[in-house]
Design an enzyme around this catalytic site. Structure first.
Site, PDB file in Angstrom:
ATOM      1  N   GLY A  71       0.793  -1.210   0.000  1.00 37.11           N
ATOM      2  CA  GLY A  71       0.000   0.000   0.000  1.00 37.11           C
ATOM      3  C   GLY A  71       0.835   1.273   0.000  1.00 37.11           C
ATOM      4  O   GLY A  71       0.483   2.259  -0.649  1.00 37.11           O
ATOM      5  N   THR A  72       1.941   1.269   0.730  1.00 35.10           N
ATOM      6  CA  THR A  72       2.778   2.464   0.801  1.00 35.10           C
ATOM      7  C   THR A  72       3.359   2.816  -0.562  1.00 35.10           C
ATOM      8  O   THR A  72       3.304   3.975  -0.994  1.00 35.10           O
ATOM      9  CB  THR A  72       3.906   2.275   1.836  1.00 35.10           C
ATOM     10  OG1 THR A  72       3.329   2.156   3.135  1.00 35.10           O
ATOM     11  CG2 THR A  72       4.869   3.449   1.818  1.00 35.10           C
ATOM     12  N   ASN A 151      -7.714   4.211   8.770  1.00 35.49           N
ATOM     13  CA  ASN A 151      -7.085   3.045   9.379  1.00 35.49           C
ATOM     14  C   ASN A 151      -7.031   3.117  10.902  1.00 35.49           C
ATOM     15  O   ASN A 151      -6.779   2.117  11.558  1.00 35.49           O
ATOM     16  CB  ASN A 151      -5.662   2.879   8.839  1.00 35.49           C
ATOM     17  CG  ASN A 151      -4.832   4.130   9.001  1.00 35.49           C
ATOM     18  OD1 ASN A 151      -5.169   5.179   8.448  1.00 35.49           O
ATOM     19  ND2 ASN A 151      -3.741   4.036   9.738  1.00 35.49           N
ATOM     20  N   SER A 199      -3.622  -3.193  -0.716  1.00 38.13           N
ATOM     21  CA  SER A 199      -2.587  -4.043  -0.135  1.00 38.13           C
ATOM     22  C   SER A 199      -3.193  -5.386   0.221  1.00 38.13           C
ATOM     23  O   SER A 199      -4.339  -5.459   0.687  1.00 38.13           O
ATOM     24  CB  SER A 199      -2.005  -3.381   1.118  1.00 38.13           C
ATOM     25  OG  SER A 199      -0.928  -4.137   1.624  1.00 38.13           O
ATOM     26  N   HIS A 201      -2.126  -7.721   2.528  1.00 36.54           N
ATOM     27  CA  HIS A 201      -2.017  -8.286   3.870  1.00 36.54           C
ATOM     28  C   HIS A 201      -3.083  -7.793   4.844  1.00 36.54           C
ATOM     29  O   HIS A 201      -3.081  -8.165   6.009  1.00 36.54           O
ATOM     30  CB  HIS A 201      -0.607  -8.062   4.447  1.00 36.54           C
ATOM     31  CG  HIS A 201      -0.317  -6.660   4.875  1.00 36.54           C
ATOM     32  ND1 HIS A 201      -0.235  -6.295   6.202  1.00 36.54           N
ATOM     33  CD2 HIS A 201      -0.065  -5.545   4.159  1.00 36.54           C
ATOM     34  CE1 HIS A 201       0.055  -4.999   6.279  1.00 36.54           C
ATOM     35  NE2 HIS A 201       0.166  -4.537   5.050  1.00 36.54           N
ATOM     36  N   THR A 237      11.072  -7.344 -11.705  1.00 34.15           N
ATOM     37  CA  THR A 237      10.501  -8.693 -11.815  1.00 34.15           C
ATOM     38  C   THR A 237       9.329  -8.855 -10.862  1.00 34.15           C
ATOM     39  O   THR A 237       9.444  -8.595  -9.659  1.00 34.15           O
ATOM     40  CB  THR A 237      11.576  -9.740 -11.496  1.00 34.15           C
ATOM     41  OG1 THR A 237      12.665  -9.584 -12.407  1.00 34.15           O
ATOM     42  CG2 THR A 237      11.005 -11.144 -11.615  1.00 34.15           C
ATOM     43  N   CYS A 327       2.229   1.758  11.085  1.00 36.81           N
ATOM     44  CA  CYS A 327       3.515   2.345  10.705  1.00 36.81           C
ATOM     45  C   CYS A 327       4.044   3.314  11.747  1.00 36.81           C
ATOM     46  O   CYS A 327       5.179   3.765  11.668  1.00 36.81           O
ATOM     47  CB  CYS A 327       3.382   3.060   9.360  1.00 36.81           C
ATOM     48  SG  CYS A 327       2.927   1.948   8.013  1.00 36.81           S
TER      49      CYS A 327
END
Length: 383
Positions: A71-72, A151, A199, A201, A237, A327
């Site tokens: 997400g960041t 959040n 994101s 997770h 990649t 964070c």
């Protein structure tokens, strides 16, 4: 002692079926998706299949979805890519005071690069008004960034109304939807949104993988160089195992979205009810919007008990909760979100975020309330 994990807004455990879906791409099907031989073609097939499934889940075209490291990066890529692309038309950006630091810190950097940023205030529930956004916009505004669901307190923002306004003015609109992907249905082909960040997770997928939706014809300049992957918008990649896991997590949530939502809403209500019964309604305060909110986040202030003290005692008793954003939860500073909401120092400095998930049950809510009751009584000199 079994831990009661109530920090799902920070991260969720990886679902066993997600792990199973990822395993083949670490072993037998380990090819580079950019290679032309059979091993590479197999990886490319898996990559395209995952992209199609996630795009279907969010209601977009597969060509509008690129993969990031989370997400960041997705937030950063959206803001820097759109700002640079729009610089010939203006240098003004509008966001809110309650955004995730992935947006706020990116805006700080953009300010140092010559852009001007206006930070729109929120009300006592953490919600921004369309009128305030409209008043912040100038003739040289090129980008608006507003998160979908907060959040820390769970408040939902009026992104459809803001998006319609932005589209009418020809302003690029970015939305951080990291917390809402699991719980709010999205049809991006119908929403007036140009860029949206995700994101894996947060919905039982692996860490280190996210995505950025870039609507067709959106002005955007890539911020990385060195390869032609992801339509030349994000070189490097691709992490095929994690991408396969992301797609599986989305599939599982799509299959059980209603049950997941009902469950976490029920757990949230149970914890509030138990706290009211044991502490009394006057002993704590709920932060965030009472109705327009995410179902899995509960932010509570316990006046008279500092956030740090309550968290330490909960942790010692086997309850994992948080002070706010994952964070910044290691910081002792009062949440910027709660400050922006205009809460008193006592209320903001005693706030705890509980966030629920599929592995929780009502017995855990009862046990958590019992622990809080004991901690509060001891700290308030009642026993």
């Amino acid at each position: 002692m079994d831990t009661i994990y109530l920090d799902h807004a920070a991260t969720t455990p990886v679902h066993p079926e997600v792990v199973e879906a990822m395993l083949p791409y670490w072993t037998g099907s380990f090819g580079n998706a950019s290679s032309t031989h059979s091993a590479g073609r197999g990886a490319k097939l898996a990559l395209n299949d995952a992209r199609d499934r996630i795009a279907s889940f969010i209601g977009s075209s597969s060509s509008e979805l690129i993969f990031t490291s989370g997400g960041t990066e997705s937030d950063n890529l959206a803001l820097f890519g759109a700002a640079e692309a729009g610089r010939s038309r203006g240098s003004h950006i509008v966001t809110t005071r309650v955004e995730h630091h992935a947006v706020l810190h990116a805006c700080e950097r953009l300010s140092r690069l010559g852009f001007e940023v206006t930070y729109v205030p929120v009300d006592e529930y953490g919600q921004v008004s369309l009128v305030d956004v409209q008043e912040a916009v100038r003739p040289d505004t090129i980008l608006i960034s507003v998160m979908h669901g907060n959040n820390e307190v769970g408040t939902l923002q009026p992104i459809e109304e803001i998006g319609c306004f932005a589209r009418d003015r020809g302003i690029v609109f970015h939305v951080d939807a990291v917390q809402t992907l699991a719980y709010e249905p999205l049809r991006l082909s119908e929403l007036p949104v140009d860029l949206m960040s995700f994101s894996a997770h947060k919905l039982y997928g692996p860490k280190g993988i996210g995505a950025l939706y870039i609507a067709r014809n959106t002005r955007f300049i890539p911020q990385g160089y060195g390869g032609s992957q992801e339509r030349k918008r994000r070189p490097g990649t691709e992490n095929v195992p994690a991408i396969a896991g992301f797609a599986k997590a989305v599939e599982l949530f799509d299959r059980n979205r209603y049950e997941y939502r009902e469950k976490v809403e029920r757990l949230r209500s149970k914890l509030v009810h138990e706290l009211e019964r044991r502490l009394g309604k006057e002993a704590f305060l709920l932060n965030g919007h009472p109705c327009e909110r995410l179902p899995h986040i509960l932010n509570i202030s316990f006046p008279g008990i500092s956030t740090e003290t309550m968290l330490m005692n909960l942790d010692l008793a086997g309850v994992a909760a948080a002070s706010g954003s994952a964070c910044t939860s290691g910081s002792l500073e009062v949440s910027h979100v709660l400050r922006a909401m205009g809460l008193s120092e006592e209320r903001a400095g005693s706030a705890i975020r509980f966030s629920f998930g599929a592995g929780n049950d009502e017995d855990q809510m009862i046990r958590t309330a019992e622990i809080i009751e004991t901690v509060a009584a001891r700290l308030r000199n009642k026993i």
